[in-house]
Motif scaffolding. Structure first.
Motif, PDB file in Angstrom:
ATOM      1  N   ALA A  40       0.771  -0.970   0.395  1.00 56.85           N
ATOM      2  CA  ALA A  40       0.341  -0.053  -0.235  1.00 56.85           C
ATOM      3  C   ALA A  40       1.099   0.917  -0.088  1.00 56.85           C
ATOM      4  O   ALA A  40       0.431   2.344  -0.586  1.00 56.85           O
ATOM      5  CB  ALA A  40      -1.303  -0.249   1.078  1.00 56.85           C
ATOM      6  N   VAL A  41       1.845   1.094   0.807  1.00 56.43           N
ATOM      7  CA  VAL A  41       2.865   2.197   0.885  1.00 56.43           C
ATOM      8  C   VAL A  41       3.822   2.675  -0.967  1.00 56.43           C
ATOM      9  O   VAL A  41       3.756   3.851  -1.288  1.00 56.43           O
ATOM     10  CB  VAL A  41       3.752   2.559   1.852  1.00 56.43           C
ATOM     11  N   ALA A  42       3.801   1.520  -1.116  1.00 60.29           N
ATOM     12  CA  ALA A  42       4.552   1.871  -2.326  1.00 60.29           C
ATOM     13  C   ALA A  42       3.345   2.469  -3.980  1.00 60.29           C
ATOM     14  O   ALA A  42       4.747   3.164  -4.310  1.00 60.29           O
ATOM     15  CB  ALA A  42       4.902  -0.263  -2.348  1.00 60.29           C
ATOM     16  N   GLN A  43       2.496   1.503  -3.305  1.00 61.36           N
ATOM     17  CA  GLN A  43       1.917   2.380  -4.529  1.00 61.36           C
ATOM     18  C   GLN A  43       0.965   3.670  -4.042  1.00 61.36           C
ATOM     19  O   GLN A  43       0.934   3.984  -5.370  1.00 61.36           O
ATOM     20  CB  GLN A  43      -0.122   0.893  -4.391  1.00 61.36           C
ATOM     21  N   ILE A  45       3.184   6.203  -3.166  1.00 57.20           N
ATOM     22  CA  ILE A  45       4.790   6.916  -3.188  1.00 57.20           C
ATOM     23  C   ILE A  45       4.642   6.719  -4.860  1.00 57.20           C
ATOM     24  O   ILE A  45       4.660   7.586  -6.115  1.00 57.20           O
ATOM     25  CB  ILE A  45       5.689   6.125  -2.735  1.00 57.20           C
ATOM     26  N   SER A  46       3.875   5.705  -4.972  1.00 54.68           N
ATOM     27  CA  SER A  46       3.945   5.457  -6.949  1.00 54.68           C
ATOM     28  C   SER A  46       2.872   6.721  -7.231  1.00 54.68           C
ATOM     29  O   SER A  46       3.248   7.274  -8.483  1.00 54.68           O
ATOM     30  CB  SER A  46       3.798   4.633  -7.788  1.00 54.68           C
ATOM     31  N   ALA A  89       5.481  14.887   0.922  1.00 59.19           N
ATOM     32  CA  ALA A  89       5.070  13.464   1.014  1.00 59.19           C
ATOM     33  C   ALA A  89       5.340  12.675   1.027  1.00 59.19           C
ATOM     34  O   ALA A  89       6.043  11.099   1.148  1.00 59.19           O
ATOM     35  CB  ALA A  89       3.688  14.292   0.515  1.00 59.19           C
ATOM     36  N   ALA A  90       6.254  12.129  -0.429  1.00 56.66           N
ATOM     37  CA  ALA A  90       6.719  11.713  -1.396  1.00 56.66           C
ATOM     38  C   ALA A  90       7.866  10.819  -0.380  1.00 56.66           C
ATOM     39  O   ALA A  90       8.790  10.155  -0.544  1.00 56.66           O
ATOM     40  CB  ALA A  90       7.046  11.665  -2.719  1.00 56.66           C
TER      41      ALA A  90
END
Length: 192
Positions: A40-43, A45-46, A89-90
């Protein structure tokens, strides 16, 4: 794509809503039993990366096709200003992803005191980073919402009101000769 006040205001408002949506996807910080999933965190960030690219595209488009209207400069400034908090945020979510990877790598060592301390510290960093991401996304969204109101053309009702005269109009009142004070009847006050 055109650059006029209405189109700019709509684009700014849509981008603000996208930041609001990203903020709504953030995991709730402070829950010690449930960290966000790495996926979820990787999504997220994307998705933030795509939003930053969209901000850059909006700035580039308006800069290249600049008309000499002030609304275009305001739109460029508004989109540009949102890049910094979006980047913050990123970065914060990158920190969350890094700490989650550490927690996954050390899961089997959680009984060791030194690792337990490091894992607790990672949890605190995750909470802080989620709070930072939340504030940064709020800042980006709020600044864009405010900018859309400034860039937005006035409503038809407001335009009509602005075109009305603001000069007071006085009716011509015929002058009456001054009455003598002796001709005025005394006023009687009656009780109830």
């Amino acid at each position: 794509m055109t650059t006029n006040p209405l189109a700019d205001a709509l684009a700014i408002r849509a981008t603000a809503s996208a930041f609001d949506a990203q903020r709504g996807k953030l995991p709730v910080p402070g829950d010690p039993h449930r960290f966000p999933s790495s996926v979820a965190v990787a999504q997220q960030i994307s998705e933030l990366g795509k939003l930053i690219t969209e901000l850059g595209d909006e700035v580039l488009f308006r800069t290249v096709n600049r008309e000499h209207g002030s609304h275009t400069s305001l739109a460029v400034s508004s989109f540009s200003a949102a890049v910094r908090p979006a980047g913050e945020a990123a970065v914060a979510l990158g920190e969350v992803a890094q700490r989650l990877a550490f927690l996954e790598q050390t899961e089997h060592l959680h009984d060791r005191p030194d690792i337990r301390d490091a894992r607790e510290a990672a949890g605190r960093v995750i909470d802080e980073a989620l709070g930072t991401a939340d504030m940064a996304l709020r800042e980006a969204a709020d600044s864009l919402h405010a900018a859309s109101a400034v860039v937005s053309p006035p409503s038809s009702r407001l335009r009509a009101a602005l075109t009305r005269t603001t000069t007071p109009v006085y009716e011509a009142v015929p002058a009456t000769p001054a009455a003598s004070t002796s001709a005025v009847a005394p006023r009687t006050v009656r009780g109830r």
